[in-house]
Design an enzyme around this catalytic site. Structure first.
Site, mmCIF file in Angstrom:
data_model
loop_
_atom_site.group_PDB
_atom_site.id
_atom_site.type_symbol
_atom_site.label_atom_id
_atom_site.label_comp_id
_atom_site.label_asym_id
_atom_site.label_seq_id
_atom_site.Cartn_x
_atom_site.Cartn_y
_atom_site.Cartn_z
ATOM 1 N N ALA A 167 0.865 -1.191 0.000
ATOM 2 C CA ALA A 167 0.000 0.000 0.000
ATOM 3 C C ALA A 167 0.894 1.231 0.000
ATOM 4 O O ALA A 167 1.269 1.763 1.057
ATOM 5 C CB ALA A 167 -0.924 -0.011 1.218
ATOM 6 N N GLY A 182 1.860 9.072 -6.669
ATOM 7 C CA GLY A 182 2.008 7.772 -7.297
ATOM 8 C C GLY A 182 3.460 7.378 -7.403
ATOM 9 O O GLY A 182 4.079 6.903 -6.457
ATOM 10 N N GLU A 190 -1.057 6.803 -3.505
ATOM 11 C CA GLU A 190 -2.157 7.580 -2.930
ATOM 12 C C GLU A 190 -2.836 8.396 -4.019
ATOM 13 O O GLU A 190 -2.298 8.522 -5.131
ATOM 14 C CB GLU A 190 -1.620 8.511 -1.837
ATOM 15 C CG GLU A 190 -0.950 7.779 -0.690
ATOM 16 C CD GLU A 190 -0.457 8.713 0.405
ATOM 17 O OE1 GLU A 190 0.066 8.206 1.416
ATOM 18 O OE2 GLU A 190 -0.600 9.945 0.257
ATOM 19 N N ARG A 247 9.844 -2.980 -11.414
ATOM 20 C CA ARG A 247 10.037 -2.417 -12.750
ATOM 21 C C ARG A 247 10.813 -3.376 -13.646
ATOM 22 O O ARG A 247 10.513 -3.521 -14.834
ATOM 23 C CB ARG A 247 10.768 -1.072 -12.640
ATOM 24 C CG ARG A 247 9.904 0.042 -12.082
ATOM 25 C CD ARG A 247 10.705 1.284 -11.714
ATOM 26 N NE ARG A 247 9.820 2.305 -11.149
ATOM 27 C CZ ARG A 247 10.226 3.453 -10.635
ATOM 28 N NH1 ARG A 247 11.530 3.726 -10.590
ATOM 29 N NH2 ARG A 247 9.354 4.317 -10.141
ATOM 30 N N GLU A 299 3.991 1.054 -11.290
ATOM 31 C CA GLU A 299 5.347 1.029 -10.746
ATOM 32 C C GLU A 299 6.244 2.097 -11.375
ATOM 33 O O GLU A 299 7.451 1.946 -11.490
ATOM 34 C CB GLU A 299 6.010 -0.349 -10.907
ATOM 35 C CG GLU A 299 5.130 -1.545 -10.703
ATOM 36 C CD GLU A 299 4.311 -1.561 -9.422
ATOM 37 O OE1 GLU A 299 4.386 -0.599 -8.653
ATOM 38 O OE2 GLU A 299 3.571 -2.527 -9.192
ATOM 39 N N GLY A 326 -6.278 -8.722 -38.007
ATOM 40 C CA GLY A 326 -7.476 -8.096 -38.542
ATOM 41 C C GLY A 326 -8.646 -8.236 -37.582
ATOM 42 O O GLY A 326 -8.478 -8.141 -36.363
ATOM 43 N N SER A 352 6.012 5.904 -17.793
ATOM 44 C CA SER A 352 7.106 6.115 -18.745
ATOM 45 C C SER A 352 7.761 7.469 -18.524
ATOM 46 O O SER A 352 8.983 7.614 -18.680
ATOM 47 C CB SER A 352 6.578 6.013 -20.182
ATOM 48 O OG SER A 352 6.236 4.678 -20.504
ATOM 49 N N GLU A 353 6.952 8.451 -18.160
ATOM 50 C CA GLU A 353 7.505 9.785 -17.931
ATOM 51 C C GLU A 353 8.442 9.791 -16.719
ATOM 52 O O GLU A 353 9.492 10.446 -16.731
ATOM 53 C CB GLU A 353 6.363 10.785 -17.735
ATOM 54 C CG GLU A 353 5.552 11.071 -18.984
ATOM 55 C CD GLU A 353 4.642 9.915 -19.396
ATOM 56 O OE1 GLU A 353 4.322 9.821 -20.592
ATOM 57 O OE2 GLU A 353 4.259 9.108 -18.521
ATOM 58 N N THR A 387 -1.497 -3.163 -4.328
ATOM 59 C CA THR A 387 -1.107 -4.364 -5.061
ATOM 60 C C THR A 387 -1.421 -5.594 -4.232
ATOM 61 O O THR A 387 -0.825 -5.821 -3.187
ATOM 62 C CB THR A 387 0.390 -4.323 -5.405
ATOM 63 O OG1 THR A 387 0.667 -3.157 -6.171
ATOM 64 C CG2 THR A 387 0.795 -5.547 -6.200
#
Length: 389
Positions: free
Chosen positions: A126, A133, A129, A239, A362, A338, A365-366, A160
Site C-alpha cells: 500500500a 504515485g 495515494e 520495474r 510502478e 485483422g 514512462s515519464e 497491489t
C-alpha cells in the site's frame, strides 16, 4: 559482461516454466475468455500445481525455503510468466517478499513473511495515494507515535494484492522521514472503501482503495529500516519484472501473429508475402530483441553492481523501452490478425488491453525518463554505458 549467458540450470528451469504455461495456463485463459470471469478456486489450483512443480519462492534464500535465484534467473522466469494473459503468470512464478528480509526484524519475518513463503497468504503493498504515485516522496498518509503504538491516517489507492492479503505494507510519513508498517487486514480503523474494476479485468490481481482512520498499529509492526528506501527498492525490482514480462508477452504475440500471417491468404498470396505485414513483424522482432538484451543487462547489473543509483537508471531504461515496445508489438499483432484480433478469445486482444498498464504502474514512462535524464546529467553517459563495479 554486458549480457551474460543464462546458466544451464536456469535455462532448464526456464524451459520447464514455459511448458507449464502452455499446458496449464493457456487452456485456463481460453475458459476465462469464454465466460469473462476468473474463479479464485482455479487460481488456487494453478498456484498449487506450480508450487508442486518447484516454481514458487525461488527468489528467497535457501534458509528461507528458496533457491536464492539471481535476479538474472528471476527475470528469465518472469519472461515466461509474461506469456500468460489475465495476470495468471503471477501464480506460476510465485515470488516471496525478499526485500523484507533485509529490513524487517527476525520476529516480523517469522510472523509475517514465513506464512507467505509457506503459501498461506500473499502480501499487499500500500504505497500509492490519490495525490502521490510514482513519486513516493509526496505521500500524505501520516503515522504519529503514541506510546507503544502508531496512529495511521490516510488513503491508499491501487493497492497491489493477489487475493486476500495476510498483511499490508503501508508507507507513511512521520514528519521528517517515511516508515513502513505491517498492518493486518482486520485492524480497527482500516477500511476497504471499494475495489474498482480496471481495463485489464478479468485479472488475477485486484487493486482496492483503503482508508486509515486513527488506525492503531503496534510499535512491533514498524519496519525498523527501509521506509522510503525500502519502497524504492521494491519499485526497482517490480520495474525490472515488468520489463521481463513485457518481453515474454511480445514473444508470444510475435509467434501467434507470424503463424497466422503464414497461413492466412489475401489477394492470392499469404500475408507474409505482403511487405505491409512482413515489415511490421520484422520491426517487432528487432525491438523485442533490443528490449530483451536491455532487460537481461539490467538484471545482471542488479546482481553485480554496487552503485544502486546506476542500477536504478538501467532498470528504468529497461522498463521504459520494454513496456513501450510491448505496446507497439501488441498493436501490430492485432492489426495482422485483422477482425479476428479483436475477438477476446484471441490472445492479441487480451494483450492489447492488458499491456497498456505497464507504461503506468510502478512508475510511468515519464517517470522512467525523468530517472534516466537525472542520472545522465549527474553522472554522464560513461557511467551507464560502461561496466564499472
Amino acid at each position: 559482461m554486458i549480457v551474460p549467458e543464462l546458466p544451464a540450470d536456469v535455462r532448464m528451469l526456464k524451459e520447464r516454466v514455459g511448458r507449464f504455461v502452455v499446458v496449464e495456463v493457456y487452456p485456463l485463459e481460453a475458459a476465462i475468455a469464454e465466460r469473462g470471469t476468473i474463479e479464485s478456486t482455479e487460481v488456487d489450483e494453478l498456484r498449487r500445481k506450480a508450487r508442486e512443480a518447484g516454481f514458487a519462492m525461488l527468489n528467497m534464500p535457501p534458509d528461507h525455503g528458496g533457491q536464492g535465484l539471481s535476479m538474472l534467473g528471476q527475470v528469465a522466469l518472469e519472461e515466461e510468466s509474461g506469456k500468460a494473459t489475465n495476470g495468471l503468470g503471477f501464480a506460476v512464478v510465485d515470488r516471496g517478499p525478499r526485500e523484507l528480509l533485509e529490513i524487517a526484524t527476525p520476529a516480523q519475518i517469522e510472523r509475517f513473511v514465513a506464512p507467505v513463503i509457506r503459501g498461506e497468504y500473499r502480501e499487499a503493498w500500500a504505497i500509492t495515494e490519490p495525490g502521490a504515485g510514482s513519486d513516493v516522496s509526496g505521500i500524505e498518509t501520516t503515522a504519529t507515535r503514541e506510546g507503544d503504538e502508531w496512529v495511521v491516517n490516510g488513503e491508499k489507492w491501487f493497492v497491489t494484492s493477489e487475493g486476500d492479503p495476510g498483511f499490508y505494507l503501508v508507507l507513511a510519513a512521520t514528519g521528517d522521514e517515511q516508515l513502513l508498517f505491517f498492518v493486518e487486514p482486520r485492524t480497527p480503523g482500516l477500511e476497504i472503501v471499494r475495489t474498482p474494476r480496471f481495463l485489464h479485468d478479468p485479472y488475477i490481481d485486484h487493486h482496492p482503495e483503503i482508508v486509515f482512520r486513527n488506525c492503531r498499529v503496534p510499535e512491533t509492526n514498524r519496519v525498523p529500516e527501509g521506509g522510503g528506501e525500502g519502497a524504492r527498492e521494491w519499485f526497482t525490482v517490480e520495474r525490472l519484472f515488468i520489463a521481463a514480462r513485457c518481453c515474454g508477452a511480445a514473444e508470444r504475440l510475435l509467434d501467434e501473429a507470424s503463424a497466422w500471417a503464414m497461413q492466412r491468404e489475401a489477394f492470392g498470396a499469404p500475408l507474409v508475402e505482403h511487405q505491409g505485414i512482413s515489415f511490421q513483424l520484422a520491426d517487432s522482432l528487432t525491438e523485442l530483441l533490443a528490449a530483451r538484451l536491455l532487460t537481461y543487462h539490467a538484471a545482471h547489473a542488479f546482481d553485480a553492481l554496487r552503485d544502486r543509483k546506476i542500477v536504478h537508471g538501467k532498470v528504468a531504461m529497461a522498463k521504459l523501452f520494454a513496456s513501450e515496445m510491448a505496446g507497439r508489438v501488441a498493436d501490430r499483432a492485432l492489426q495482422v490478425f485483422g477482425g479476428r484480433g479483436y475477438l477476446v478469445e484471441n490472445p492479441a486482444a487480451r494483450f492489447y488491453r492488458e499491456l497498456r498498464v505497464d507504461r503506468i504502474w510502478e512508475g510511468t514512462s515519464e517517470i522512467q525518463r525523468l530517472v534516466i535524464a537525472r542520472g545522465l546529467f549527474k553522472r554522464g553517459t560513461a557511467a551507464y554505458l560502461g561496466w564499472e563495479s
